[in-house]
Motif scaffolding. Structure first.
Motif, PDB file in Angstrom:
ATOM      1  N   VAL A   1      -0.927  -1.241  13.523  1.00 32.54           N
ATOM      2  CA  VAL A   1      -0.547  -1.962  11.947  1.00 32.54           C
ATOM      3  C   VAL A   1       0.395  -1.016  11.270  1.00 32.54           C
ATOM      4  O   VAL A   1       1.197  -1.469  10.664  1.00 32.54           O
ATOM      5  CB  VAL A   1      -1.805  -2.059  11.157  1.00 32.54           C
ATOM      6  CG1 VAL A   1      -1.550  -2.354   9.755  1.00 32.54           C
ATOM      7  CG2 VAL A   1      -2.626  -3.240  11.624  1.00 32.54           C
ATOM      8  N   LEU A   2      -0.029   0.311  11.484  1.00 27.88           N
ATOM      9  CA  LEU A   2       0.826   1.345  10.930  1.00 27.88           C
ATOM     10  C   LEU A   2       2.181   1.415  11.358  1.00 27.88           C
ATOM     11  O   LEU A   2       3.209   1.456  10.626  1.00 27.88           O
ATOM     12  CB  LEU A   2       0.346   2.807  10.753  1.00 27.88           C
ATOM     13  CG  LEU A   2      -0.881   2.677   9.674  1.00 27.88           C
ATOM     14  CD1 LEU A   2      -1.316   4.289   9.535  1.00 27.88           C
ATOM     15  CD2 LEU A   2      -0.477   2.335   8.403  1.00 27.88           C
ATOM     16  N   ILE A   3       2.324   1.332  12.664  1.00 29.88           N
ATOM     17  CA  ILE A   3       3.650   1.510  13.287  1.00 29.88           C
ATOM     18  C   ILE A   3       4.370   0.201  12.858  1.00 29.88           C
ATOM     19  O   ILE A   3       5.593   0.471  12.395  1.00 29.88           O
ATOM     20  CB  ILE A   3       3.507   1.223  15.149  1.00 29.88           C
ATOM     21  CG1 ILE A   3       2.692   2.617  15.449  1.00 29.88           C
ATOM     22  CG2 ILE A   3       4.736   0.971  15.387  1.00 29.88           C
ATOM     23  CD1 ILE A   3       2.602   2.431  16.690  1.00 29.88           C
ATOM     24  N   VAL A   4       3.726  -1.190  12.754  1.00 28.82           N
ATOM     25  CA  VAL A   4       4.763  -2.146  12.130  1.00 28.82           C
ATOM     26  C   VAL A   4       5.069  -1.942  10.890  1.00 28.82           C
ATOM     27  O   VAL A   4       6.087  -2.019  10.462  1.00 28.82           O
ATOM     28  CB  VAL A   4       3.768  -3.417  12.458  1.00 28.82           C
ATOM     29  CG1 VAL A   4       4.608  -4.694  11.895  1.00 28.82           C
ATOM     30  CG2 VAL A   4       3.458  -3.772  13.917  1.00 28.82           C
ATOM     31  N   SER A   5       4.262  -1.478   9.993  1.00 28.21           N
ATOM     32  CA  SER A   5       4.517  -1.185   8.613  1.00 28.21           C
ATOM     33  C   SER A   5       5.531  -0.156   8.364  1.00 28.21           C
ATOM     34  O   SER A   5       6.418  -0.455   7.563  1.00 28.21           O
ATOM     35  CB  SER A   5       3.182  -0.714   8.021  1.00 28.21           C
ATOM     36  OG  SER A   5       3.136   0.848   8.002  1.00 28.21           O
TER      37      SER A   5
END
Lengths: 321, 551, 294
Positions: free
Chosen positions: C78-82
């Motif tokens: 999730v954080l990488i996509v964000s």
């Protein structure tokens, strides 16, 4: 109070351990270096300040930017000198902190705010440490609560006593006498009261002391001292019923009810067993929190304790009359 | 103060007469006004810390603990330490002198982030208020070092509240450092290259690096102490698996570099004073500038020298000891360069210069006795004794406070537009120097005699030296109170200061006294090197001389 | 005077700066300096982690194996996509594309909230199982209840003796460790993996037996580090979302353009930093120690 006190202004502490001279030598070496630099710099400042004082208002000084040669010199010389200091310090430290193998071991426990020592032969002392002269002594130290630090200035050494781990400190006293013992790491309310004395004795005197010949107390008096100060019994067994342990005044000869339902008479044997194996006979209404004193009290001390507790019974008995 | 400004025929707009309301001060974004508010706050703090110091010295007049109970004494020295270290020494020079002068010295209108600058002042007020509140509630008795497990488990005092105050104050320091670094990087006037920067600015650059890299670590450490106290998480408490020595590592990782936060700006001030009052270029500009950076970098690698007796491995000790010796070298370089600057100068002896010369003498002793403590074998005997107390007071008071006072006197005419009494200035500088030595020199001897620090009671044979020390402290106290009187006096009755009272080349002397809100009427273009006294650097010498003649 | 005042007319330029370039450079360096101090701030906790993990690897393995790498991994994703959407926000700001800026900021905020939501699931699970290392902060129950199944456990991948899981009783809301560890320690002892600290730390000093209480204290250190590190990180996420909200408002107004986008850029720096901290936290807390199981 001690030897150096006849000086009006004391400048130098007594020296009483095998490596004290090394620390002092390092000290004088450092003073010499400090004096050297201080004299050079202060003399230069005074000389320049007077010679080049302002002659005329707003006259400018000479146009000098610097000198690589000078910079190199006064980088290199302090660096080399500081390395000699480092080496000297490291060597002395190594001597201070590498305990020899054949040392006599004394256990030390720091506790707010007292030092507890235990000799290899089992004797315990508080805030006093008796050691023989010319004998290597290794202190194995820990703490029951906060960090303390055992410091004997005359021996020029100290080490922290850290809760949860053992640290060591060694010395070889070279001169019989009485020396200050301090706690050097701030440990709370009575930090400045966590002090005592190290008694350095001739071997023979030390043996006499170990044998207890120095004592001229009655067993009950000795027991009282053990109870109130040296063993710290009185912190739980108080004069009232509010303590963590049962009240002992008037106990002797009475019936005692135990948690396992038994009732026993508090005689000499009972008291002795309660000191050596407290968990075996828990008095009803109290927690099994008392540590065993097996191996920490000598038979002589046991006798003294029993005598003291007996005497407590008499006192209350006489008071009630 | 402001009313007087109005009465004087001063019509020139400056930062002081640009609005008189309380709001115009509280919501100012002007770095100069913020510096003045810091100056007032820090002076009050210094007074409180000084009162505690007086308490310590009075208690130690006699060997028994008779003036205070031991518990009270423990609180008194703890309060003295916390107030002086965290609320006075760390912010003093950067937040007052640095704040006021860095933008002017580099020819900028303000710091890069004026609002963050104001925020850091509010954070300082908030943190200080929490600490002072905690002290009023009953205080704290852990010593300023907060050693665990005493602070986490055993002390029954306001450790959490005080810790919170220090935590909050840390962010004031971080934001100030951040602001300085960005300002020095991006806001320099045209022509003001890195090697034309005054050394005061270099010193603050190094200080700011330490603030940014070190302060967060102590912040998290203090936070952990608070968590341990509140929730018993078990990080420092050995009874549930924690390690009290870890605290010392984390604490000193910041608190040793913090010493350089305190001393580096002072060294910057001294470089200014020595060069300008010798009317001569500083000797070895680059060496002084880079020695500041070297101190800041090496300062981070020596924290273990506080722990030679705590059971640290001998090999770790060796590394820390040798690095400690190395960090002494850049300080020595500075002292030699300052001394050499006097050579063939035109040395005058105004009050700031007296402070500067006093600084060199005291810092010399403070630095050299640092070598005693860095030598491991010596450290074992001396650590936690009065030798340490004397050593760091020589550095902190002899160094930082003298530098601060020297700088304050030097820039006072610029900051306030008023001249103080030179006579009383000199008297107070002398009193501070004499009183200081009398107070702290005997403590070196006490330390070698083995008197442990933080003792409310001590062996009676050490009383004589303690009496010397207390006597000296009273002289020092007078010396430090005098400036309060004559400086405040100068605000009202002082003569109006000329723009450039000593005919000096620095940018701050090329604007009016006090400076206008935007510092310069026109953005200056710098074509000269720092401390260049030659006449071709755009300074209208004749005009300045004429102005000076009228004073 | 004229020189200083003419610059005031440029939109978004503060009075102390000469031009936009200087202002932008200042903002960027300022943010980098801020991030440096953030690294040091987290650095204190990472140091504590390293110290205790090297001292008590088995207790850390046991504690770590009770975190669910699935949720941790999901959050990492999730954080990488964000981070990608954040980078795109900067890109569209530079292109002066207002609509896409708003979309990307909304997406970034959405992923940030998903991350926090997952953390809530994980934390409440710790609450239900007595794994919060603060007395009184766990679920209190004086009766014996069957332990809740781990919601965050896709399948039982626990320590070897996890089947011995005890029922949950916790009248005071204490930290509890009911999931064994003895066989892990014994295995390590056999293979000579125990550190010096562990040889003392897990065993009764007198009987030399494995002492579950002592082991529990060491696992507790793992859990408070887990909460301190992820908690501080989550706090940074919350601050990040607040910044995003402000950014969203400004972007909606169309404040950013190819000429002026430094707020977007420095907010992006902050967001990436918070992501990167998680990239370090995830393996240290969730993964390190799993190899002891196989």
């Amino acid at each position: 109070m001690i030897q150096q006190s006849n000086n009006w202004v004391p400048l130098f502490p007594e020296k009483a351990s095998s490596f004290a001279w090394q620390v002092d030598a390092l000290y004088f070496y450092l003073i010499a270096i400090s004096a050297f630099f201080t004299v050079i710099v202060v003399a230069a400042i005074f000389y320049f300040a007077i010679k080049y004082r302002e002659k005329e208002k707003f006259q400018n000084g000479a146009e000098i930017h610097g000198s690589l040669l000078l910079e190199t010199t006064w980088t290199a010389i302090p660096f080399l000198l500081s390395m000699t200091i480092f080496l000297g310090g490291a060597i002395v430290y190594y001597n201070q902190y590498r305990p020899p193998k054949d040392a006599m071991e004394i256990y030390v426990v720091g506790k707010q705010w007292m030092w507890k020592f235990q000799h290899p032969t089992g004797q315990r002392e508080i805030n006093e440490l008796h050691v023989p002269v010319n004998r290597r002594i290794k202190l194995i130290m820990t703490s029951e609560d906060v960090i303390h630090d055992l410091y004997v200035p005359a021996f020029r050494t100290k080490a922290d006593a850290v809760p949860g781990r053992y640290t060591t400190l060694w010395f070889e006293a070279t001169k019989p006498g009485k020396y200050h013992l301090y706690c050097a790491e701030y440990c709370g309310l009575n930090h400045s009261g966590m002090i005592g004395w190290v008694y350095v004795m001739e071997q023979k005197d030390y043996e006499n002391w170990l044998a207890g010949n120095v004592s001229s107390q009655t067993p009950a008096q000795a027991g009282r001292e053990l109870f109130e100060a040296k063993l710290g019994c009185a912190s739980c067994h108080q004069q009232t019923d509010q303590g963590r342990g049962p009240k002992l005044a008037g106990l002797f000869g009475k019936q005692v009810k135990l948690t396992n339902g038994q009732t026993v008479v508090a005689d000499e044997e009972y008291i002795r067993n309660s000191i050596l194996n407290p968990q075996g006979q828990i008095v009803e209404g109290y927690q099994p929190i008392m540590p065993t004193f097996k191996g920490q009290v000598t038979e002589e001390q046991l006798v003294a304790l029993v005598e003291y507790i007996k005497s407590l019974g008499n006192e209350t008995a006489s008071m009630s009359k | 103060m402001e009313k007087v400004e109005v009465r004087a025929e001063q019509t020139k707009p400056n930062y002081l007469n640009n609005g008189y309301s309380v709001w115009s001060w509280l919501f100012t974004k002007d770095h100069k006004r913020i510096a003045i508010m810091y100056l007032i706050s820090i002076s009050v703090i210094f007074l409180i810390g000084g009162i505690y110091a007086a308490g310590i010295r009075l208690e130690l007049l006699t060997p028994q603990s008779d003036l205070f109970e031991t518990g009270t004494y423990n609180k008194v020295f703890t309060h003295h330490g916390i107030i002086m270290v965290f609320l006075f020494l760390i912010p003093a020079i950067p937040a007052v002198l640095g704040n006021f002068l860095i933008p002017i010295m580099i020819g900028a209108r303000d710091l890069a982030f004026p609002r963050i600058n104001l925020l850091s002042l509010y954070i300082y007020w908030l943190g200080s208020a929490i600490i002072l509140w905690a002290l009023l509630q009953g205080g704290v008795d852990t010593g300023w070092t907060f050693y665990t497990p005493y602070s986490t488990t055993f002390s029954n005092t306001y450790v959490v509240a005080t810790g919170l105050g220090i935590f909050i104050n840390g962010f004031s320091s971080i934001l100030t450092g951040l602001n300085f670094i960005v300002t020095i990087h991006t806001m320099r006037a045209p022509g003001m290259t890195w090697f034309r920067l005054p050394l005061f600015v270099w010193a603050h650059y190094a200080t700011s690096l330490v603030m940014i890299l070190g302060t967060p670590v102590v912040a998290i450490t203090i936070l952990l102490v608070a968590l341990e106290r509140i929730a018993r998480i078990g990080i420092f408490d050995p009874t549930i698996g924690g390690d009290p020595i870890l605290f010392q590592h984390l604490f000193w990782f910041y608190s040793h570099p913090a010493v350089y936060i305190m001393i580096l700006p002072s060294m910057g001030v001294i470089s200014e004073l020595i060069s300008n009052f010798s009317r001569k270029r500083i000797f070895g500009y680059e060496f002084i500038a880079f020695s500041s950076i070297a101190i800041a970098v090496f300062g981070f690698l020596v924290w273990g020298h506080h722990m030679f007796v705590s059971g640290q491995s001998i090999y770790a000790g060796l590394v820390f000891s040798i690095l400690t010796m190395i960090v002494a070298v850049p300080s020595a370089i500075k002292v030699f360069n300052w001394t050499a600057t006097l050579y063939k100068g035109q040395v005058s002896y105004d009050t700031p210069m007296l402070y500067a010369l006093g600084f060199i003498g005291l810092f010399l002793i403070g630095g050299l006795t640092g070598l005693f403590l860095g030598a491991m074998g010596m450290n074992v005997h001396l650590t936690d004794t009065y030798f340490v107390v004397a050593h760091f007071h020589y550095v902190m008071v002899g160094g930082t406070v003298l530098g601060y006072l020297g700088g304050l006197h030097y820039w006072w005419p610029k900051m306030t537009g008023k001249l103080y009494s030179e006579f009383w200035g000199k008297i107070s500088a002398m009193l501070v120097f004499i009183g200081f030595n009398l107070t702290f020199f005997p403590q070196f001897i006490l330390g070698y005699m083995g008197m442990p620090r933080r003792y409310a009671a001590y062996p009676p044979e050490l009383q004589v030296l303690n009496i010397f020390s207390t006597a000296g402290a009273s002289v020092l106290g007078v010396g430090l109170l005098l400036p309060v009187i004559y400086l405040v006096h100068s605000l009202v009755w002082g003569k109006k200061a000329p723009d450039n009272p000593w005919l000096l080349p620095g940018l701050e002397w090329r604007t009016s006294s006090p400076p206008p809100t935007e510092n310069f009427e026109q953005t200056p273009v710098v074509t000269w090197e720092a401390y260049d006294f030659s006449d071709e650097n755009g300074l209208d010498v004749e005009k300045v001389k004429k102005e000076l003649a009228t004073v | 005077m004229a020189d200083t005042h003419k610059t005031h007319h440029v939109k978004g330029l503060q009075h102390q700066f000469d031009d936009m370039q200087q202002q932008q450079e200042s903002a960027t360096i300022g943010m980098w300096m801020f991030l440096v101090q953030e690294i040091m701030f987290f650095g204190g906790l990472f140091t504590a982690y390293l110290v205790y993990r090297s001292r008590y690897p088995m207790a850390f393995a046991a504690g770590s194996n009770h975190l669910d790498a699935f949720w941790g991994g999901l959050n990492t994703l999730v954080l990488i996509v964000s981070s990608l959407t954040m980078a795109l926000t900067v890109y569209y700001a530079q292109k002066s594309n207002r609509a896409m800026q708003v979309v990307m900021i909304l997406l970034t905020m959405f992923f940030g909230l998903v991350f926090l939501g997952v953390k809530v699931i994980e934390y409440s699970d710790k609450y239900n199982h007595g794994l919060i290392p603060v007395t009184g902060w766990n679920k209190k129950t004086s009766k014996q209840v069957v332990a809740l199944p781990f919601e965050t456990k896709a399948e039982a991948k626990e320590t070897h003796d996890s089947h011995k899981e005890k029922p949950y009783v916790n009248p005071n809301g204490d930290f509890q460790w009911n999931y064994g560890g003895e066989d892990l320690v014994m295995l390590a002892k056999e293979k000579g993996w125990l550190t010096e600290a562990e040889k003392i730390g897990y065993f009764d000093p007198i009987t030399k037996e494995f002492d579950p209480k002592r082991f529990e204290n060491k696992v507790r250190i793992f859990y408070w580090l887990y909460f301190a590190m992820t908690g501080l990180h989550a706090l940074h996420m919350v601050v990040g979302i607040i910044i995003m909200t402000w950014l969203l408002w400004k972007a909606w107004q169309g404040s950013f353009s190819a000429e002026y986008y430094s707020p977007v850029e420095i907010s992006g720096l902050y967001w990436h930093f918070v992501d990167i901290v998680w990239i370090f936290l995830f393996p240290l807390l969730y993964l390190l120690g799993r190899h002891f199981l196989h």
